[in-house]
Design an enzyme around this catalytic site. Structure first.
Site, PDB file in Angstrom:
ATOM      1  N   SER A 123      35.750 -22.094 -13.242  1.00 26.59           N
ATOM      2  CA  SER A 123      34.991 -23.798 -12.760  1.00 26.59           C
ATOM      3  C   SER A 123      35.743 -23.102 -11.369  1.00 26.59           C
ATOM      4  CB  SER A 123      35.665 -24.641 -13.493  1.00 26.59           C
ATOM      5  OG  SER A 123      36.732 -24.746 -14.287  1.00 26.59           O
ATOM      6  N   HIS A 144      27.535 -22.080 -14.701  1.00 28.67           N
ATOM      7  CA  HIS A 144      29.373 -22.980 -14.799  1.00 28.67           C
ATOM      8  C   HIS A 144      28.615 -24.149 -15.686  1.00 28.67           C
ATOM      9  CE1 HIS A 144      31.914 -26.059 -13.667  1.00 28.67           C
ATOM     10  NE2 HIS A 144      32.719 -25.398 -13.961  1.00 28.67           N
ATOM     11  N   GLU A 156      25.580 -25.036 -13.428  1.00 28.34           N
ATOM     12  CA  GLU A 156      25.408 -24.410 -12.232  1.00 28.34           C
ATOM     13  C   GLU A 156      25.148 -23.249 -12.657  1.00 28.34           C
ATOM     14  OE1 GLU A 156      27.924 -27.974 -10.285  1.00 28.34           O
ATOM     15  OE2 GLU A 156      28.798 -26.017 -10.993  1.00 28.34           O
ATOM     16  N   ASN A 194      32.207 -30.580  -9.104  1.00 26.10           N
ATOM     17  CA  ASN A 194      34.140 -30.953  -9.017  1.00 26.10           C
ATOM     18  C   ASN A 194      34.097 -30.888  -7.637  1.00 26.10           C
ATOM     19  OD1 ASN A 194      34.700 -30.752 -11.556  1.00 26.10           O
ATOM     20  ND2 ASN A 194      34.952 -28.636 -11.864  1.00 26.10           N
TER      21      ASN A 194
HETATM   22  P1  NAI Z   1      40.026 -21.771 -23.867  1.00 27.17           P
HETATM   23  O1  NAI Z   1      41.338 -21.433 -23.294  1.00 27.17           O
HETATM   24  O2  NAI Z   1      40.024 -22.709 -24.341  1.00 27.17           O
HETATM   25  O3  NAI Z   1      39.804 -20.016 -23.891  1.00 27.17           O
HETATM   26  C1  NAI Z   1      40.219 -18.710 -23.328  1.00 27.17           C
HETATM   27  C2  NAI Z   1      40.625 -18.328 -24.471  1.00 27.17           C
HETATM   28  O4  NAI Z   1      39.965 -16.600 -24.223  1.00 27.17           O
HETATM   29  C3  NAI Z   1      41.314 -18.259 -25.742  1.00 27.17           C
HETATM   30  O5  NAI Z   1      40.684 -17.686 -26.563  1.00 27.17           O
HETATM   31  C4  NAI Z   1      41.569 -16.489 -24.873  1.00 27.17           C
HETATM   32  O6  NAI Z   1      42.642 -16.049 -25.854  1.00 27.17           O
HETATM   33  C5  NAI Z   1      40.305 -15.698 -23.879  1.00 27.17           C
HETATM   34  N1  NAI Z   1      40.742 -14.406 -23.650  1.00 27.17           N
HETATM   35  C6  NAI Z   1      42.274 -15.258 -22.915  1.00 27.17           C
HETATM   36  N2  NAI Z   1      41.714 -13.935 -21.781  1.00 27.17           N
HETATM   37  C7  NAI Z   1      41.075 -12.709 -22.023  1.00 27.17           C
HETATM   38  C8  NAI Z   1      40.444 -11.420 -22.142  1.00 27.17           C
HETATM   39  N3  NAI Z   1      41.075 -10.724 -20.980  1.00 27.17           N
HETATM   40  N4  NAI Z   1      39.063 -10.749 -23.252  1.00 27.17           N
HETATM   41  C9  NAI Z   1      38.579 -11.638 -23.893  1.00 27.17           C
HETATM   42  N5  NAI Z   1      39.172 -12.730 -24.299  1.00 27.17           N
HETATM   43  C10 NAI Z   1      40.055 -13.794 -23.768  1.00 27.17           C
HETATM   44  O7  NAI Z   1      39.450 -22.150 -21.989  1.00 27.17           O
HETATM   45  P2  NAI Z   1      38.192 -22.908 -21.620  1.00 27.17           P
HETATM   46  O8  NAI Z   1      38.090 -23.655 -21.515  1.00 27.17           O
HETATM   47  O9  NAI Z   1      37.320 -22.293 -22.922  1.00 27.17           O
HETATM   48  O10 NAI Z   1      37.984 -22.096 -20.136  1.00 27.17           O
HETATM   49  C11 NAI Z   1      37.499 -20.923 -19.946  1.00 27.17           C
HETATM   50  C12 NAI Z   1      36.655 -20.390 -19.321  1.00 27.17           C
HETATM   51  O11 NAI Z   1      35.767 -21.611 -18.814  1.00 27.17           O
HETATM   52  C13 NAI Z   1      37.888 -20.751 -17.902  1.00 27.17           C
HETATM   53  O12 NAI Z   1      37.283 -20.184 -16.904  1.00 27.17           O
HETATM   54  C14 NAI Z   1      37.995 -21.796 -17.341  1.00 27.17           C
HETATM   55  O13 NAI Z   1      37.698 -22.651 -15.876  1.00 27.17           O
HETATM   56  C15 NAI Z   1      36.299 -22.505 -17.663  1.00 27.17           C
HETATM   57  N6  NAI Z   1      35.824 -23.904 -18.060  1.00 27.17           N
HETATM   58  C16 NAI Z   1      36.225 -24.532 -18.908  1.00 27.17           C
HETATM   59  C17 NAI Z   1      36.077 -25.562 -18.893  1.00 27.17           C
HETATM   60  C18 NAI Z   1      36.279 -26.875 -20.288  1.00 27.17           C
HETATM   61  O14 NAI Z   1      36.093 -27.961 -20.475  1.00 27.17           O
HETATM   62  N7  NAI Z   1      37.519 -26.422 -20.586  1.00 27.17           N
HETATM   63  C19 NAI Z   1      34.534 -26.605 -18.076  1.00 27.17           C
HETATM   64  C20 NAI Z   1      34.061 -25.522 -17.819  1.00 27.17           C
HETATM   65  C21 NAI Z   1      34.518 -24.283 -17.102  1.00 27.17           C
END
Ligand code: NAI
Length: 508
Positions: A123, A144, A156, A194
């Site tokens: 994001s 996105h 997006e 955003n």
């Molecule tokens: P989260 O922290 O809930 O999940 C991330 C997951 O990725 C974790 O389970 C972690 O163990 C895993 N991980 C970390 N490094 C890794 C790697 N190198 N290889 C494989 N797995 C790995 O995070 P979330 O909230 O799901 O966000 C994920 C992405 O989505 C980020 O880029 C965030 O900016 C984006 N995003 C988040 C939103 C939200 O509201 N939470 C909305 C839109 C986008």
């Protein structure tokens, strides 16, 4: 239509909040789906959660049992990246760090075939930067999704400098095939939603910092007068003050500290104090058990004066007249006045805010009994109107104004005399940001409005809202705000062009 064939396997990397949601969407669309996470057991655990959630929806008859079982059969955890060699699309939803994302895509390039598309759910990290080290950056784009991915319709589709038109088209068509609504955006800070949403939070927080009103009244006004689903305090409490502050800071930093994106000291104080919102029990509001919901500050009942007149036939005057009629209140009508006065109640004169404070306007008009009304999404149906009185306004005139509005069936929210008031100031800044975003080629005008309606549930797209209010009115509000509060409120080039051409943002 160039959507990815649903027989082609999709991989989602990162089995957290977003990855699990995206995997569910892809599986329900019929794709075989692999879910991978570096945390041992995380992917299997996420799949358990998806299974549980989908079967609950079947039990509630919201989803078809066969479709769900077939999606669940096609969904499996992948232990290693090397298991993903046959996938046609890989969506990354891992930790929000550039080094982690570039390392992941770099590793994937030597595993997948050349026709496999790569997508990131980032994001805030530029897609161009994520693609910079790749051998084939043309096949990487942003997908996105919004949280929660299964429920939020907007996606997006983000293009970096190297993303090919074909990649963009396939990602957009695939999102459509998955039941989502895609909008196209260039990879610029905050993409569409955003970025354009920043003033919704920033102006509200600034009004609180200026002591114009309290959080409960701000939320109430934004809902009942502005037509927004939630006010900025309750919404940031839901998002998490830390998360919202981090997004604001990242957009501000990415725009080289442009004053309009300046983060809020008040929000930082909440973060410093651990008042992160619902998740910590307290934020702007108190969610601890037994604490009553905060009440907005509304004016006590006042009598409607005998002498009431409504001037002109603008939207506010029309709404006041029709509501007074509906409440059987006698009033006179008069032609529009040059000074913009919409109503007179006894000595009180009421005007729609034009970005000047009531105090300044009273002085300019040499009319102490000056009171300002805020912009309403629809003054015919709004239930509350904010009111600001000039410092020199006699108390009797203030009470008369309140009496008139209450007689027309409005709750009245008296606020301090803040230039531009609440809804007008916020909406003017949303429109200015939206106009600038389109002007800079980030996205089209229709996609911008669609993104803001679907991504953050705005009642109207900002550009459609500008057509409704008039670019000239918005330009006047911002010019007055700029006069009292500086560069932050500068009307952008595109808004100035709309003012001087009289053309909508939706016209060429
Ligand atoms: P989260 O922290 O809930 O999940 C991330 C997951 O990725 C974790 O389970 C972690 O163990 C895993 N991980 C970390 N490094 C890794 C790697 N190198 N290889 C494989 N797995 C790995 O995070 P979330 O909230 O799901 O966000 C994920 C992405 O989505 C980020 O880029 C965030 O900016 C984006 N995003 C988040 C939103 C939200 O509201 N939470 C909305 C839109 C986008």
């Amino acid at each position: 239509m160039t959507a990815l064939d649903s027989r082609i396997a999709v991989a989602v990397i990162g089995a957290g909040t977003m990855g699990a949601g995206i995997a569910q969407v892809a599986a329900l669309a019929g794709h075989p789906v692999f879910l991978h996470d570096t945390r041992p057991g995380a992917a299997a655990q996420a799949i358990d959660g998806i299974r549980h959630g989908l079967r609950a929806l079947v039990a509630k008859k919201r989803l078809d049992a066969d479709q769900v079982e077939s999606a669940l059969n096609g969904l499996c955890a992948a232990d290693a990246l090397t298991d993903l060699g046959a996938c046609g699309l890989i969506i990354e939803a891992i930790v929000e760090r550039l080094d982690a994302k570039t390392a992941l895509f770099g590793a994937l390039e030597s595993i997948v075939t050349t026709d496999c598309l790569l997508a990131t759910n980032t994001s805030s990290i530029p897609v161009t930067a994520i693609g910079a080290g790749l051998r084939h950056p043309e096949r990487l784009g942003g997908l996105h999704f919004f949280n929660p991915a299964p429920r939020m319709p907007l996606v997006e589709i983000v293009s970096g400098l190297d993303t090919s038109a074909e990649t963009t088209r396939t990602l957009a068509d695939t999102a459509t095939a998955w039941g989502k609504t895609p909008v196209l955006t260039r990879s610029t800070p905050g993409f569409i939603v955003n970025r354009v949403a920043r003033p919704f939070y920033a102006e509200g927080l600034r009004l609180l910092q200026e002591q114009a009103l309290d959080p409960a009244t701000l939320d109430h006004i934004m809902r009942t007068c502005g037509g927004f689903r939630m006010g900025p305090c309750e919404l940031t409490d839901l998002i998490g003050q830390d998360i919202n502050a981090a997004v604001s800071r990242s957009v501000w930093t990415a725009f080289y500290h442009a004053p309009r994106f300046e983060p809020s000291l008040l929000q930082q104080e909440l973060v410093d104090g651990g008042r992160l919102g619902r998740k910590s029990g307290r934020g702007f509001h108190d969610y601890r058990e037994g604490t009553p919901a905060p009440a907005p500050q509304l004016a006590p009942a006042q009598a409607c004066p005998k002498m009431v007149s409504i001037h002109g036939d603008g939207p506010l005057a029309r709404a006041l007249a029709s509501r007074l009629r509906a409440h059987e209140v006698a009033f006179d009508t008069a032609p529009a006045r040059e000074d913009g006065c919409v109503a007179q109640a006894g000595d009180a004169r009421l005007y729609l805010t034009d970005g000047r404070s009531a105090t300044r306007r009273a002085s300019d008009l040499n009319q102490p009994a000056t009171l300002l009304l805020d912009l309403a999404l629809d003054p015919e149906t709004a239930t509350c109107l904010p009111l600001a009185a000039a410092r020199q306004c006699p108390e009797s005139a203030r009470q008369a104004a309140i009496g008139l509005l209450q007689a027309a069936g409005y709750e009245v929210a008296p606020i301090q005399d803040a230039p531009g008031m609440v809804v007008m100031r916020t909406v003017a800044m949303l429109i200015n940001e939206a106009a600038d975003t389109v002007h800079q080629g980030v996205c089209s005008a229709p996609d911008l409005d669609l993104a803001m309606r679907l991504g953050v549930n705005y009642p109207l797209g900002p550009l459609d809202w500008c057509d409704r209010i008039g670019a000239r009115v918005i330009g006047t509000v911002l010019t007055h705000l700029r006069g009292s509060d500086g560069e932050r409120y500068r009307p952008c080039v595109a808004l100035q062009s709309a003012i001087h051409s009289g053309k909508s943002f939706h016209e060429a």
